[in-house]
Write an enzyme that holds these catalytic residues in place. Structure first.
Site, mmCIF file in Angstrom:
data_model
loop_
_atom_site.group_PDB
_atom_site.id
_atom_site.type_symbol
_atom_site.label_atom_id
_atom_site.label_comp_id
_atom_site.label_asym_id
_atom_site.label_seq_id
_atom_site.Cartn_x
_atom_site.Cartn_y
_atom_site.Cartn_z
ATOM 1 N N HIS A 129 8.588 27.356 24.132
ATOM 2 C CA HIS A 129 8.986 28.644 24.711
ATOM 3 C C HIS A 129 10.486 28.605 25.002
ATOM 4 O O HIS A 129 10.999 27.602 25.501
ATOM 5 C CB HIS A 129 8.180 28.886 25.993
ATOM 6 C CG HIS A 129 8.628 30.097 26.744
ATOM 7 N ND1 HIS A 129 8.724 31.339 26.152
ATOM 8 C CD2 HIS A 129 9.024 30.260 28.033
ATOM 9 C CE1 HIS A 129 9.154 32.208 27.044
ATOM 10 N NE2 HIS A 129 9.352 31.583 28.193
ATOM 11 N N CYS A 145 4.919 34.567 30.179
ATOM 12 C CA CYS A 145 5.542 33.871 29.040
ATOM 13 C C CYS A 145 4.568 33.001 28.251
ATOM 14 O O CYS A 145 4.906 32.504 27.188
ATOM 15 C CB CYS A 145 6.721 33.027 29.515
ATOM 16 S SG CYS A 145 8.101 34.049 30.043
ATOM 17 N N ASN A 163 15.344 34.880 26.262
ATOM 18 C CA ASN A 163 13.918 34.731 26.525
ATOM 19 C C ASN A 163 13.211 36.058 26.243
ATOM 20 O O ASN A 163 13.361 37.014 27.006
ATOM 21 C CB ASN A 163 13.720 34.298 27.981
ATOM 22 C CG ASN A 163 12.263 34.068 28.343
ATOM 23 O OD1 ASN A 163 11.367 34.398 27.572
ATOM 24 N ND2 ASN A 163 12.025 33.512 29.516
HETATM 25 O O1 UT7 Z 1 10.148 32.118 30.955
HETATM 26 C C1 UT7 Z 1 9.527 32.094 32.195
HETATM 27 C C2 UT7 Z 1 9.925 30.939 32.973
HETATM 28 N N1 UT7 Z 1 11.302 31.059 33.403
HETATM 29 C C3 UT7 Z 1 12.070 29.984 33.378
HETATM 30 O O2 UT7 Z 1 11.639 28.950 32.928
HETATM 31 C C4 UT7 Z 1 13.453 30.090 33.992
HETATM 32 C C5 UT7 Z 1 13.704 28.902 34.875
HETATM 33 N N2 UT7 Z 1 14.978 28.945 35.590
HETATM 34 C C6 UT7 Z 1 16.158 28.844 34.965
HETATM 35 O O3 UT7 Z 1 16.254 28.841 33.758
HETATM 36 C C7 UT7 Z 1 17.379 28.658 35.826
HETATM 37 O O4 UT7 Z 1 16.987 28.384 37.148
HETATM 38 C C8 UT7 Z 1 18.384 29.847 35.820
HETATM 39 C C9 UT7 Z 1 19.047 29.957 34.478
HETATM 40 C C10 UT7 Z 1 17.638 31.129 36.154
HETATM 41 C C11 UT7 Z 1 19.472 29.608 36.864
HETATM 42 O O5 UT7 Z 1 20.139 28.381 36.632
HETATM 43 P P1 UT7 Z 1 20.341 27.304 37.784
HETATM 44 O O6 UT7 Z 1 21.094 26.199 37.197
HETATM 45 O O7 UT7 Z 1 18.998 27.000 38.383
HETATM 46 O O8 UT7 Z 1 21.271 28.072 38.797
HETATM 47 P P2 UT7 Z 1 21.023 28.378 40.344
HETATM 48 O O9 UT7 Z 1 20.035 29.468 40.518
HETATM 49 O O10 UT7 Z 1 20.793 27.102 41.053
HETATM 50 O O11 UT7 Z 1 22.450 28.914 40.746
HETATM 51 C C12 UT7 Z 1 23.597 28.064 40.778
HETATM 52 C C13 UT7 Z 1 24.809 28.890 41.166
HETATM 53 C C14 UT7 Z 1 24.573 29.737 42.410
HETATM 54 O O12 UT7 Z 1 25.790 29.794 43.123
HETATM 55 P P3 UT7 Z 1 26.033 28.833 44.387
HETATM 56 O O13 UT7 Z 1 24.952 29.165 45.360
HETATM 57 O O14 UT7 Z 1 25.960 27.438 43.858
HETATM 58 O O15 UT7 Z 1 27.398 29.225 44.845
HETATM 59 C C15 UT7 Z 1 24.273 31.093 41.870
HETATM 60 O O16 UT7 Z 1 24.599 32.130 42.761
HETATM 61 O O17 UT7 Z 1 25.122 29.813 40.115
HETATM 62 C C16 UT7 Z 1 25.150 31.147 40.660
HETATM 63 N N3 UT7 Z 1 24.677 32.066 39.616
HETATM 64 C C17 UT7 Z 1 25.462 32.562 38.657
HETATM 65 N N4 UT7 Z 1 26.772 32.408 38.390
HETATM 66 C C18 UT7 Z 1 27.275 33.042 37.323
HETATM 67 C C19 UT7 Z 1 23.403 32.531 39.428
HETATM 68 N N5 UT7 Z 1 23.378 33.333 38.354
HETATM 69 C C20 UT7 Z 1 24.639 33.369 37.861
HETATM 70 C C21 UT7 Z 1 25.215 34.026 36.753
HETATM 71 N N6 UT7 Z 1 26.547 33.829 36.523
HETATM 72 N N7 UT7 Z 1 24.507 34.796 35.924
#
Ligand code: UT7
Length: 331
Positions: A256, A116, A286
């Site tokens: 970004h 990225c 993204n």
């Molecule tokens: O560009 C390159 C660099 N990349 C980035 O900068 C991306 C950085 N990361 C992020 O933007 C975020 O971490 C994400 C958007 C990928 C995820 O968001 P988050 O707030 O960190 O969510 P999480 O991974 O902590 O997941 C929270 C909950 C989980 O459920 P439990 O374990 O709390 O029951 C996940 O299983 O949300 C669940 N979950 C979803 N629910 C609905 C994960 N993906 C989804 C989804 N829809 N698509």
């Protein structure tokens, strides 16, 4: 004659027609519009459909728009860099094909890969060639067909990424405009958190790798998020401090587009009002190497000669950094 700086003198962009909404994703994986919107800020992204169309297709379209707008003869271009994490092929440089297709027959061309941060790093590369006096016109294109490496059964990645391309022309400037300073960093610890396991020299393609879905992008979102928030904000703050820029001196943050919450954390750290923050993540998601030039293209009409722009990016590797650039033209 004063020091020659490297300025952006034209931009162009392209996104494919197909709009992948959050509603469509709801039919593919267990997710919902509310979760995606509140956690990422994304409402829709563009996907390149059609057989035989790779990243070069997007890059060529963006470059052609730039050439058209600027009425530039492609034969004048000295060099074409395609910043991409999804080249058409592993070996033949996508940039070589793009340069030929747009008629840049006097240019040499190569790809630049830093996930990225590819476009951010590419700005440094393009500018170094210009500042050295070696070349006069460098075309930098950021393009990615992310849909080619996304697993549409994995809800943790498929909601984030989209396809697109943006292009910027770098030329010498004698008014002190263009790139002023850069702070670029990397840390190999990151390759465990954001990667595509197979298809490279470490783990060549095999029946096994296909079966294990190792040709798709994998991301440990939570860990990447933590690194991204800290490092994007730190590098933007650092470049401001180094150049004695207060929040009122900065006209635009060009961040970004990975996650709206990361962008907000960066602009808060810089003390910037939302009105100074470029944002189009809601429409494109993204697009990896294309986020920064897509922003420039979308906001071009609002940019004024002399505006102070701070770019910030974070990506796989890890790679990250910030660039301070003075805008060089009124459109
Ligand atoms: O560009 C390159 C660099 N990349 C980035 O900068 C991306 C950085 N990361 C992020 O933007 C975020 O971490 C994400 C958007 C990928 C995820 O968001 P988050 O707030 O960190 O969510 P999480 O991974 O902590 O997941 C929270 C909950 C989980 O459920 P439990 O374990 O709390 O029951 C996940 O299983 O949300 C669940 N979950 C979803 N629910 C609905 C994960 N993906 C989804 C989804 N829809 N698509």
């Amino acid at each position: 004659m004063g020091k020659v700086t490297s300025a952006i003198t034209a931009v162009g962009s392209y996104v494919p027609d197909f709009v992948m909404t959050n509603k469509i994703l709801e039919t593919l994986v267990e997710t919902n519009d509310e979760w995606i919107t509140t956690r990422t800020g994304i409402k829709e992204r563009r996907i390149l459909k059609g057989e035989g169309l790779g990243t070069s297709y997007l890059a060529i379209k963006a470059a052609e728009q730039l050439l058209d707008k600027r009425k530039l003869d492609p034969k004048e271009i000295d060099m074409v860099i395609v910043a991409t994490a999804t080249p058409d092929m592993m070996v033949a440089a996508t940039a070589a094909y793009v340069a030929s297709e747009i008629g840049a027959t006097n240019a040499f061309a190569y790809d630049l890969q830093a996930a990225c941060s590819s476009f951010l790093y590419g700005m440094s590369t393009a500018s170094s060639y210009i500042e050295s006096g070696r070349y006069k016109k460098v075309l930098l294109i950021g393009a990615d067909k992310m849909s080619s490496i996304i697993d549409y059964t994995d809800r943790t990645t498929c909601i984030i990424f989209g396809d697109g391309a943006g292009a910027a022309l770098f030329e010498p400037n004698e008014e002190g405009l263009g790139l002023q300073d850069e702070y670029l960093r990397s840390d190999g610890v990151g390759r465990n958190f954001l990667k595509m396991d197979a298809g490279g020299s470490l783990l060549p393609a095999s029946e096994e790798t296909v079966k294990n879905r190792q040709h798709f992008i994998y991301q440990d979102g939570k860990s990447v998020f933590k690194f991204a928030v800290t490092n994007m904000a730190d590098s933007a703050a650092k470049i401001m401090e180094r150049n004695n820029l207060s929040h009122s001196d900065v006209d635009w943050l060009v961040p970004h587009q990975a996650n709206k919450r990361i962008i907000d954390a960066t602009s808060n750290r810089m003390g910037l009002d939302d009105s100074k923050v470029m944002m189009n993540i809601q429409r494109y998601g993204n697009t990896t190497s294309a986020t920064l030039p897509l922003l420039l293209s979308d906001y071009e009409s609002r940019l004024k000669k002399g505006d102070n722009l701070v770019f910030a990016a974070f990506g796989g590797g890890f790679t990250w950094g910030s660039i301070y650039l003075k805008w060089a033209y009124n459109s």
